[in-house]
Design a protein around this motif. Structure first.
Motif, PDB file in Angstrom:
ATOM      1  N   UNK A  51       0.853  -1.180   0.000  1.00  0.00           N
ATOM      2  CA  UNK A  51       0.000   0.000   0.000  1.00  0.00           C
ATOM      3  C   UNK A  51       0.893   1.234   0.000  1.00  0.00           C
ATOM      4  N   UNK A  52       0.562   2.176  -0.890  1.00  0.00           N
ATOM      5  CA  UNK A  52       1.474   3.281  -1.193  1.00  0.00           C
ATOM      6  C   UNK A  52       1.765   4.165   0.007  1.00  0.00           C
ATOM      7  N   UNK A  90       7.096   7.500   2.849  1.00  0.00           N
ATOM      8  CA  UNK A  90       6.520   7.708   1.524  1.00  0.00           C
ATOM      9  C   UNK A  90       7.539   7.709   0.388  1.00  0.00           C
ATOM     10  N   UNK A  91       8.699   8.323   0.613  1.00  0.00           N
ATOM     11  CA  UNK A  91       9.688   8.358  -0.474  1.00  0.00           C
ATOM     12  C   UNK A  91      10.176   6.942  -0.777  1.00  0.00           C
ATOM     13  N   UNK A  94       7.390   4.992  -2.697  1.00  0.00           N
ATOM     14  CA  UNK A  94       7.296   5.317  -4.127  1.00  0.00           C
ATOM     15  C   UNK A  94       8.565   4.945  -4.881  1.00  0.00           C
ATOM     16  N   UNK A  98       8.295   3.137  -8.308  1.00  0.00           N
ATOM     17  CA  UNK A  98       8.955   3.703  -9.486  1.00  0.00           C
ATOM     18  C   UNK A  98      10.140   2.859  -9.917  1.00  0.00           C
ATOM     19  N   UNK A 134      -1.213   8.438  -6.483  1.00  0.00           N
ATOM     20  CA  UNK A 134      -0.081   7.616  -6.901  1.00  0.00           C
ATOM     21  C   UNK A 134      -0.255   6.967  -8.261  1.00  0.00           C
ATOM     22  N   UNK A 136       0.126   7.916 -11.412  1.00  0.00           N
ATOM     23  CA  UNK A 136       1.186   8.054 -12.430  1.00  0.00           C
ATOM     24  C   UNK A 136       2.436   7.265 -12.047  1.00  0.00           C
ATOM     25  N   UNK A 137       2.708   7.194 -10.755  1.00  0.00           N
ATOM     26  CA  UNK A 137       3.881   6.445 -10.286  1.00  0.00           C
ATOM     27  C   UNK A 137       3.687   4.950 -10.524  1.00  0.00           C
ATOM     28  N   UNK A 140       3.967   3.944 -14.349  1.00  0.00           N
ATOM     29  CA  UNK A 140       5.316   3.805 -14.913  1.00  0.00           C
ATOM     30  C   UNK A 140       6.164   2.779 -14.172  1.00  0.00           C
ATOM     31  N   UNK A 141       5.732   2.416 -12.962  1.00  0.00           N
ATOM     32  CA  UNK A 141       6.644   1.672 -12.100  1.00  0.00           C
ATOM     33  C   UNK A 141       6.431   0.179 -12.009  1.00  0.00           C
ATOM     34  N   UNK A 170      -0.299   7.679 -18.061  1.00  0.00           N
ATOM     35  CA  UNK A 170       0.988   7.132 -18.482  1.00  0.00           C
ATOM     36  C   UNK A 170       0.851   6.624 -19.911  1.00  0.00           C
TER      37      UNK A 170
ATOM     38  N   UNK B 113       2.047  11.755  -6.425  1.00  0.00           N
ATOM     39  CA  UNK B 113       2.372  11.496  -5.016  1.00  0.00           C
ATOM     40  C   UNK B 113       3.840  11.116  -4.785  1.00  0.00           C
ATOM     41  N   UNK B 114       4.367  10.256  -5.645  1.00  0.00           N
ATOM     42  CA  UNK B 114       5.762   9.846  -5.484  1.00  0.00           C
ATOM     43  C   UNK B 114       6.715  10.979  -5.806  1.00  0.00           C
ATOM     44  N   UNK B 117       6.794  13.276  -2.763  1.00  0.00           N
ATOM     45  CA  UNK B 117       7.680  12.737  -1.724  1.00  0.00           C
ATOM     46  C   UNK B 117       9.149  12.909  -2.123  1.00  0.00           C
ATOM     47  N   UNK B 118       9.459  12.605  -3.378  1.00  0.00           N
ATOM     48  CA  UNK B 118      10.852  12.638  -3.814  1.00  0.00           C
ATOM     49  C   UNK B 118      11.381  14.075  -3.914  1.00  0.00           C
ATOM     50  N   UNK B 134       7.848   9.316 -13.951  1.00  0.00           N
ATOM     51  CA  UNK B 134       6.464   9.576 -13.559  1.00  0.00           C
ATOM     52  C   UNK B 134       5.953  10.858 -14.214  1.00  0.00           C
ATOM     53  N   UNK B 138       2.469  13.522 -19.930  1.00  0.00           N
ATOM     54  CA  UNK B 138       1.152  13.908 -19.406  1.00  0.00           C
ATOM     55  C   UNK B 138       1.082  15.421 -19.192  1.00  0.00           C
ATOM     56  N   UNK B 152      14.171   5.782 -22.458  1.00  0.00           N
ATOM     57  CA  UNK B 152      12.948   6.060 -21.718  1.00  0.00           C
ATOM     58  C   UNK B 152      12.827   7.557 -21.429  1.00  0.00           C
ATOM     59  N   UNK B 186       4.210   7.750   7.194  1.00  0.00           N
ATOM     60  CA  UNK B 186       4.105   8.293   5.823  1.00  0.00           C
ATOM     61  C   UNK B 186       5.095   9.400   5.443  1.00  0.00           C
ATOM     62  N   UNK B 190      10.477  12.277   5.628  1.00  0.00           N
ATOM     63  CA  UNK B 190      10.887  13.043   4.452  1.00  0.00           C
ATOM     64  C   UNK B 190      10.724  14.542   4.716  1.00  0.00           C
TER      65      UNK B 190
END
Lengths: 248, 238
Positions: A51-52, A90-91, A94, A98, A134, A136-137, A140-141, A170, B113-114, B117-118, B134, B138, B152, B186, B190
């Protein structure tokens, strides 16, 4: 290609998708309909749910005294732990997505194009408030992106389309599309119909307006979606050798 | 050792019994990171304190844009927020944000979301930007630099640095080391690293040495102020 007598209900479709998820896979189920797939996964199959919001080994929805506000799924529904679960921020969560570490994700969709482009985050309507989360992540991931959707929208139009008319999530990311009328595999040379539910390939070509090929439903009961070649894996896992034809 | 002239003392973590005291560094127009995914990990006491403290024209970076009338929704409703940077504003009970957004009273920067975070992780780690697949191709990549790497497509994303982070953790020790609970972790670790000043609310503070060093998730170097909820006047968190 195999056939069923009538179109599938949401639950039957969820069961159909669950049957295609190989033992031992790391799986992310998108919010909404795809969460139904969890109800049909064999708990002894070694499938690990991601779970993200920061957990591997997520269990079922919590009830009664199990409910803990600090433990929820991506849909913010309280869930429980399973033995061997882990938490991360979270980082990291993802990066896991990713970085191609998840075997399968199942997402809902507004539209999928015949080249595997996915639209599921924004209708593009001027008064709508976009929300991407999440999606789009994951698109692609994950190694395999499976889509679960009805084949036709409320307006009767096919959601499987030659080209997206909704904003993309995506590009060329979807492997398979599971719908109430049939299962479609996205190949570099077009869409292959793997299975139909209460219709024929000719009928689907007519109702979707797409060029479709009649594909073999290769294998026995459990078609393997994920190809565990081992070449890109640090640790081999207990997954039966894949006989699945490669994508594209 | 006596420091040489001009060398100031090393900053230590400050502990507070009230949100008001913990939030004294927040200024108008600050960019504030707010932890939480839904209500899990949401620093509710600090957000309530921020409403009372009164800074305006804030940029809020958080996964969601408030639920119901509490927390971030209440801050938005109080008219303190100029811009929201988030991944998922639209929810069944995000009506406060929805109305402000539709009437043009709050700006929205939508970030996957990712990537959200990043971008914060990059800020905390001193990274000037990164290329991510990501969002490539789009709407959310429009106007951004792209590059093809090994065939890519990737999008350049820049760090999100902030003046202040408001997060919630489970326990802190006296040097600011933090541990979290379950999925409430969560965005906390970060965000703690990505802001000039990090303010944490915790359920309890333990003595230094009481947390197993192997299990510390956020080292105290990232933490500036700790609000001990067990010591503060219990606020109605409804």
């Amino acid at each position: 290609m195999s056939t069923a007598a009538s179109r599938l209900t949401k639950d039957q479709l969820a069961a159909r998708i669950a049957a295609d998820i190989p033992r031992g896979s790391y799986v992310n189920l998108g919010i909404g309909q795809p969460t139904l797939v969890a109800d049909h996964l064999d708990l002894d199959s070694g499938v690990v749910l991601h779970t993200e919001n920061g957990m591997l080994g997520m269990g079922r929805a919590a009830t009664g005294d199990e409910i803990d506000p600090d433990l929820t799924n991506a849909g913010k529904v309280p869930v429980i732990e399973t033995p061997g679960c882990s938490y991360f921020h979270h980082a990291d969560s993802f990066a896991m997505m990713r970085g191609g570490h998840l075997d399968v994700c199942v997402l809902g969709a507004f539209q999928v194009s015949e080249t595997g482009d996915l639209a599921n985050w924004h209708t593009g309507a001027p008064d709508s408030i976009p929300a991407v989360g999440g999606a789009m992540d994951l698109a692609v991931g994950a190694k395999e992106v499976l889509v679960m959707m009805t084949l036709f929208g409320k307006d009767g139009r096919s959601k499987l389309v030659p080209e997206l008319t909704y904003p993309a999530t995506g590009l060329a990311c979807v492997s398979r599309v599971y719908t109430d009328h049939g299962v479609f595999e996205v190949r570099s040379d077009g869409l292959l119909v793997i299975e139909t539910f209460g219709c024929t390939v000719a009928g689907l070509m007519n109702s979707t307006g797409l060029a479709l090929r009649d594909g073999p439903r290769w294998q026995s009961e459990h078609a393997q979606v994920v190809s565990h070649s081992g070449a890109d894996r640090a640790t081999p896992r207990a997954v039966s050798p894949s006989a699945t034809p490669g994508r594209g | 050792m006596t420091p040489s002239p001009g060398v100031s003392a090393v900053r230590h973590v400050e502990f507070h019994g009230s949100a008001e005291a913990a939030l004294s560094v927040v200024r108008d127009s600050d960019t504030i990171l707010v932890g939480g995914f839904g209500m899990a990990g949401m620093p509710v006491t600090l957000i309530d304190g921020l409403i009372d403290a009164g800074p305006r024209d804030l940029t809020i970076v958080s996964n969601n844009a408030g639920n119901g009338e509490a927390g971030l929704a209440a801050l938005l409703k109080a008219g303190r927020v100029r811009k929201v940077v988030c991944s998922f504003p639209r929810q069944h009970d995000s009506y406060v944000f929805d109305e402000l957004y539709r009437s043009g009273q709050v700006e929205l920067e939508l970030v996957p979301q990712g990537t959200l975070a990043e971008r914060m992780r990059a800020a905390g780690a001193g990274i000037g930007g990164f290329f991510t697949p990501t969002g490539f191709g789009t709407l959310l990549a429009e106007g951004k630099e792209t590059r093809t790497i090994d065939g890519r497509g990737y999008v350049l994303e820049l760090p999100i640095r902030a003046d202040v982070a408001l997060i919630a953790a489970h326990r802190a020790d006296r040097v600011g080391n933090l541990v979290y609970r379950k999925t409430a972790r969560n965005f906390g670790p970060v965000m703690a690293a990505a802001a000039s000043t990090t303010i944490v609310e915790v359920a309890s503070v333990v003595e230094t040495g009481a947390l197993d060093p192997e299990n510390i998730v956020t080292p105290g170097i990232y933490v500036d102020h700790v609000l001990d909820r067990s010591a503060s006047t219990k606020k109605n968190r409804a």
